[in-house]
Scaffold this motif. Structure first.
Motif, PDB file in Angstrom:
ATOM      1  N   SER A 102       0.823  -1.201   0.000  1.00  0.00           N
ATOM      2  CA  SER A 102       0.000   0.000   0.000  1.00  0.00           C
ATOM      3  C   SER A 102       0.861   1.257   0.000  1.00  0.00           C
ATOM      4  O   SER A 102       0.591   2.198  -0.745  1.00  0.00           O
ATOM      5  CB  SER A 102      -0.920  -0.005   1.217  1.00  0.00           C
ATOM      6  N   CYS A 103       1.899   1.273   0.827  1.00  0.00           N
ATOM      7  CA  CYS A 103       2.797   2.429   0.873  1.00  0.00           C
ATOM      8  C   CYS A 103       3.529   2.610  -0.456  1.00  0.00           C
ATOM      9  O   CYS A 103       3.736   3.730  -0.912  1.00  0.00           O
ATOM     10  CB  CYS A 103       3.806   2.284   2.008  1.00  0.00           C
ATOM     11  N   ARG A 104       3.923   1.520  -1.063  1.00  0.00           N
ATOM     12  CA  ARG A 104       4.642   1.579  -2.344  1.00  0.00           C
ATOM     13  C   ARG A 104       3.743   2.155  -3.431  1.00  0.00           C
ATOM     14  O   ARG A 104       4.172   2.995  -4.223  1.00  0.00           O
ATOM     15  CB  ARG A 104       5.118   0.187  -2.732  1.00  0.00           C
ATOM     16  N   ILE A 105       2.486   1.742  -3.461  1.00  0.00           N
ATOM     17  CA  ILE A 105       1.550   2.256  -4.469  1.00  0.00           C
ATOM     18  C   ILE A 105       1.309   3.745  -4.251  1.00  0.00           C
ATOM     19  O   ILE A 105       1.294   4.522  -5.213  1.00  0.00           O
ATOM     20  CB  ILE A 105       0.229   1.461  -4.422  1.00  0.00           C
ATOM     21  N   GLN A 106       1.170   4.162  -3.001  1.00  0.00           N
ATOM     22  CA  GLN A 106       0.973   5.584  -2.717  1.00  0.00           C
ATOM     23  C   GLN A 106       2.190   6.394  -3.123  1.00  0.00           C
ATOM     24  O   GLN A 106       2.069   7.482  -3.671  1.00  0.00           O
ATOM     25  CB  GLN A 106       0.683   5.796  -1.233  1.00  0.00           C
ATOM     26  N   VAL A 134       4.395   5.695  -5.456  1.00  0.00           N
ATOM     27  CA  VAL A 134       4.471   5.761  -6.913  1.00  0.00           C
ATOM     28  C   VAL A 134       3.477   6.783  -7.447  1.00  0.00           C
ATOM     29  O   VAL A 134       3.801   7.565  -8.339  1.00  0.00           O
ATOM     30  CB  VAL A 134       4.218   4.365  -7.532  1.00  0.00           C
ATOM     31  N   CYS A 135       2.287   6.811  -6.891  1.00  0.00           N
ATOM     32  CA  CYS A 135       1.271   7.770  -7.340  1.00  0.00           C
ATOM     33  C   CYS A 135       1.670   9.210  -7.014  1.00  0.00           C
ATOM     34  O   CYS A 135       1.384  10.120  -7.780  1.00  0.00           O
ATOM     35  CB  CYS A 135      -0.084   7.459  -6.712  1.00  0.00           C
ATOM     36  N   GLN A 136       2.331   9.424  -5.894  1.00  0.00           N
ATOM     37  CA  GLN A 136       2.729  10.774  -5.504  1.00  0.00           C
ATOM     38  C   GLN A 136       3.919  11.274  -6.314  1.00  0.00           C
ATOM     39  O   GLN A 136       4.016  12.455  -6.614  1.00  0.00           O
ATOM     40  CB  GLN A 136       3.079  10.823  -4.021  1.00  0.00           C
ATOM     41  N   THR A 137       4.834  10.402  -6.678  1.00  0.00           N
ATOM     42  CA  THR A 137       6.022  10.835  -7.410  1.00  0.00           C
ATOM     43  C   THR A 137       5.781  10.923  -8.902  1.00  0.00           C
ATOM     44  O   THR A 137       6.584  11.511  -9.617  1.00  0.00           O
ATOM     45  CB  THR A 137       7.203   9.871  -7.164  1.00  0.00           C
ATOM     46  N   GLU A 138       4.693  10.371  -9.389  1.00  0.00           N
ATOM     47  CA  GLU A 138       4.396  10.438 -10.807  1.00  0.00           C
ATOM     48  C   GLU A 138       3.971  11.855 -11.154  1.00  0.00           C
ATOM     49  O   GLU A 138       3.017  12.392 -10.613  1.00  0.00           O
ATOM     50  CB  GLU A 138       3.270   9.450 -11.141  1.00  0.00           C
ATOM     51  N   LYS A 139       4.716  12.486 -12.065  1.00  0.00           N
ATOM     52  CA  LYS A 139       4.433  13.869 -12.429  1.00  0.00           C
ATOM     53  C   LYS A 139       3.406  13.891 -13.553  1.00  0.00           C
ATOM     54  O   LYS A 139       3.443  13.059 -14.452  1.00  0.00           O
ATOM     55  CB  LYS A 139       5.706  14.553 -12.898  1.00  0.00           C
ATOM     56  N   PRO A 140       2.527  14.870 -13.509  1.00  0.00           N
ATOM     57  CA  PRO A 140       1.566  14.978 -14.611  1.00  0.00           C
ATOM     58  C   PRO A 140       2.286  15.374 -15.895  1.00  0.00           C
ATOM     59  O   PRO A 140       3.204  16.196 -15.882  1.00  0.00           O
ATOM     60  CB  PRO A 140       0.587  16.061 -14.155  1.00  0.00           C
ATOM     61  N   ARG A 141       1.883  14.784 -16.988  1.00  0.00           N
ATOM     62  CA  ARG A 141       2.522  15.072 -18.286  1.00  0.00           C
ATOM     63  C   ARG A 141       1.939  16.340 -18.874  1.00  0.00           C
ATOM     64  O   ARG A 141       0.740  16.571 -18.840  1.00  0.00           O
ATOM     65  CB  ARG A 141       2.315  13.885 -19.217  1.00  0.00           C
ATOM     66  N   LYS A 142       2.817  17.120 -19.451  1.00  0.00           N
ATOM     67  CA  LYS A 142       2.394  18.353 -20.108  1.00  0.00           C
ATOM     68  C   LYS A 142       1.902  18.010 -21.513  1.00  0.00           C
ATOM     69  O   LYS A 142       2.495  17.217 -22.215  1.00  0.00           O
ATOM     70  CB  LYS A 142       3.527  19.342 -20.193  1.00  0.00           C
ATOM     71  N   LYS A 143       0.837  18.669 -21.881  1.00  0.00           N
ATOM     72  CA  LYS A 143       0.293  18.469 -23.220  1.00  0.00           C
ATOM     73  C   LYS A 143       0.781  19.621 -24.110  1.00  0.00           C
ATOM     74  O   LYS A 143       0.653  20.781 -23.766  1.00  0.00           O
ATOM     75  CB  LYS A 143      -1.235  18.452 -23.196  1.00  0.00           C
ATOM     76  N   PHE A 144       1.362  19.248 -25.208  1.00  0.00           N
ATOM     77  CA  PHE A 144       1.825  20.250 -26.162  1.00  0.00           C
ATOM     78  C   PHE A 144       0.729  20.501 -27.191  1.00  0.00           C
ATOM     79  O   PHE A 144       0.136  19.574 -27.714  1.00  0.00           O
ATOM     80  CB  PHE A 144       3.100  19.781 -26.865  1.00  0.00           C
ATOM     81  N   ARG A 145       0.473  21.790 -27.476  1.00  0.00           N
ATOM     82  CA  ARG A 145      -0.563  22.126 -28.430  1.00  0.00           C
ATOM     83  C   ARG A 145       0.030  22.758 -29.635  1.00  0.00           C
ATOM     84  O   ARG A 145       0.908  23.440 -29.741  1.00  0.00           O
ATOM     85  CB  ARG A 145      -1.603  23.042 -27.823  1.00  0.00           C
TER      86      ARG A 145
END
Length: 81
Positions: free
Chosen positions: A64-68, A70-81
């Motif tokens: 559970s801690c590992r999944i949390q 991973v979710c916290q360190t995952e950065k949102p991807r920028k969308k290029f337009r």
């Protein structure tokens, strides 16, 4: 929608535990014919069950801690337009 139960019901757990300990005691008595050996073997089986249960709980906490993490360190991807 029906809810799905994933946990083992307490009554079923107690029945399985009692069956395991009784079969362990009967097997130990059948082979050794010693009450002392039966007590030692039953306590050893009970201790092994407790250690494996504790290890399972630690594994679930770790996962559970590992999944949390991973979710916290995952950065949102920028969308290029």
């Amino acid at each position: 929608m029906a809810t799905r139960r994933t946990a083992l019901p307490l009554r079923l757990f107690c029945i399985v535990l009692a069956l395991f300990l009784c079969s362990n005691a009967l097997t130990a008595y059948f082979f050794s014919h010693s009450i002392r050996q039966v007590i030692v073997a039953t306590l050893a089986g009970w201790l092994l069950l407790q250690i494996s249960y504790f290890g399972g709980v630690l594994f679930l906490i770790w996962r559970s801690c590992r999944i949390q993490r991973v979710c916290q360190t995952e950065k949102p991807r920028k969308k290029f337009r």
